[in-house]
Design a protein around this motif. Sequence first.
Motif, PDB file in Angstrom:
ATOM      1  N   PRO A  94      -0.096   4.533   3.156  1.00  0.00           N
ATOM      2  CA  PRO A  94       0.295   3.926   4.424  1.00  0.00           C
ATOM      3  C   PRO A  94       1.270   2.835   4.237  1.00  0.00           C
ATOM      4  N   LYS A  95       1.943   2.304   5.498  1.00  0.00           N
ATOM      5  CA  LYS A  95       2.716   1.023   5.630  1.00  0.00           C
ATOM      6  C   LYS A  95       1.848  -0.003   5.563  1.00  0.00           C
TER       7      LYS A  95
ATOM      8  N   THR B  23       0.893  -1.206   0.000  1.00  0.00           N
ATOM      9  CA  THR B  23      -0.105   0.066  -0.022  1.00  0.00           C
ATOM     10  C   THR B  23       0.870   1.412  -0.114  1.00  0.00           C
ATOM     11  N   THR B  24       1.958   1.027   0.009  1.00  0.00           N
ATOM     12  CA  THR B  24       3.062   2.355   0.160  1.00  0.00           C
ATOM     13  C   THR B  24       3.061   2.866  -1.050  1.00  0.00           C
TER      14      THR B  24
ATOM     15  N   GLU C  37       1.444  -2.512   7.362  1.00  0.00           N
ATOM     16  CA  GLU C  37       1.203  -2.640   8.535  1.00  0.00           C
ATOM     17  C   GLU C  37       0.222  -1.942   9.298  1.00  0.00           C
ATOM     18  N   GLU C  38       0.187  -0.467   8.550  1.00  0.00           N
ATOM     19  CA  GLU C  38      -0.577   0.738   9.144  1.00  0.00           C
ATOM     20  C   GLU C  38      -1.778   0.799   8.620  1.00  0.00           C
ATOM     21  N   ALA C  39      -2.183  -0.043   7.233  1.00  0.00           N
ATOM     22  CA  ALA C  39      -3.199   0.114   6.369  1.00  0.00           C
ATOM     23  C   ALA C  39      -4.473  -0.282   7.018  1.00  0.00           C
ATOM     24  N   LEU C  40      -5.359   0.474   7.027  1.00  0.00           N
ATOM     25  CA  LEU C  40      -6.814   0.157   7.559  1.00  0.00           C
ATOM     26  C   LEU C  40      -7.555  -0.653   6.217  1.00  0.00           C
TER      27      LEU C  40
ATOM     28  N   GLN D 242      -6.587   7.040   3.243  1.00  0.00           N
ATOM     29  CA  GLN D 242      -5.054   6.943   3.967  1.00  0.00           C
ATOM     30  C   GLN D 242      -4.248   7.004   2.507  1.00  0.00           C
TER      31      GLN D 242
ATOM     32  N   HIS E 118      -6.824  -2.826   2.436  1.00  0.00           N
ATOM     33  CA  HIS E 118      -5.688  -3.016   1.142  1.00  0.00           C
ATOM     34  C   HIS E 118      -6.419  -2.847  -0.377  1.00  0.00           C
TER      35      HIS E 118
END
Length: 352
Positions: free
Chosen positions: A159-160, A138-139, A162-165, A156, A167
């Motif tokens: 986001p990284k 998602t970066t 691991e931080e993505a709400l 968002q 995909h």
Amino acid sequence: MRAMILAAGGGTRLHPLTYQIPKPMVPIANVPVMEHIIRLLARHGFQEIAVNLHYLPQYITDYFGDGSSLGVRLHYSREEELMGTAGGVRKLRDFLQDDDFLIIGGDDLTDFDLSAMMAHHKKAGALATIGLTEAEDTTQYGVVVLDSQDRITRFQEKPKPEEALSHLVNTGVYFFSPRIFDWIPAGVYDFGRQLFPRILEEHQPFFGVRAPGYWCDIGNPGEYWRASMDALEGRVQLHMPGDRRNQAWVEDDAQVADDAHISGPVVIGRGVVVGRDARLEGPVILGHDVKVGPSATVSRSVLWRQVDVGQNATVSRSLLGERARVEPGHRVTDRVVGTENEAETHLVGAPA
């Protein structure tokens, strides 16, 4: 139905390939990516198509003309100064405002079912609908969060993982009601930074639609290389040029030595010459009038028109712009080389 292709950008993220060519003219399997887009639009009934232009516009107008050769009618909008994604659309209000319409980027390679997506948009009574696709990384994208009714509730930006709400990522394929023009002021204006946050805050009917099928933004060399490989490996449904011969698509006037070794998939363009004992280890795309010298090897690479690969040279996992030259016996690996070797960089971000 009417659509607009956003084609005004400078293509700076694709340098050095786009120093002398606008991004919509970058070839996928020897066909400009914008031609693939127009063919997709035509298949789904979008026959009146606007195109905004700014960077090297004559390359686009000279190639496509009025669009009749592809079964559509093209309408060009030149921007002396870039107006932003939404500002360029606002300029074409008179052309687009009679019915719901589609916006698509000039660097989007996709085979989405646009008809089904438009039907979803209309059934929902949406002011705006964004086409979404799944992405593990998602970066590089704007992430979209939906509620149980597919309304967009949050964005968002890159986001990284691991931080993505979510995909689900924004593909830049948009469907709008003509009411959207009440929300876009004249002048420079942007979808992502200005329009979408505004209509989200005002709780307007703003939806996302999960789009089955393939999508890739070819905006940087790594993604362009990936899209080219995916096209040859059949991950996206496209018009492929030339006649199919076993593992290769071969265009007119190509000359391939009898003892050349080809393991596909490979596209061999018009006027290509492949010398004796040369090796093409696909996926490989050879643009028009490319020369691959005797005993040379080209593997997992894209060569634009009039590239010259010398005898015993090797090109691997690389992108070579028009009229680039690889000297005899030299090796080029994981490189992006501009037109006539004018600039060179490492190929980064492409899957191994």
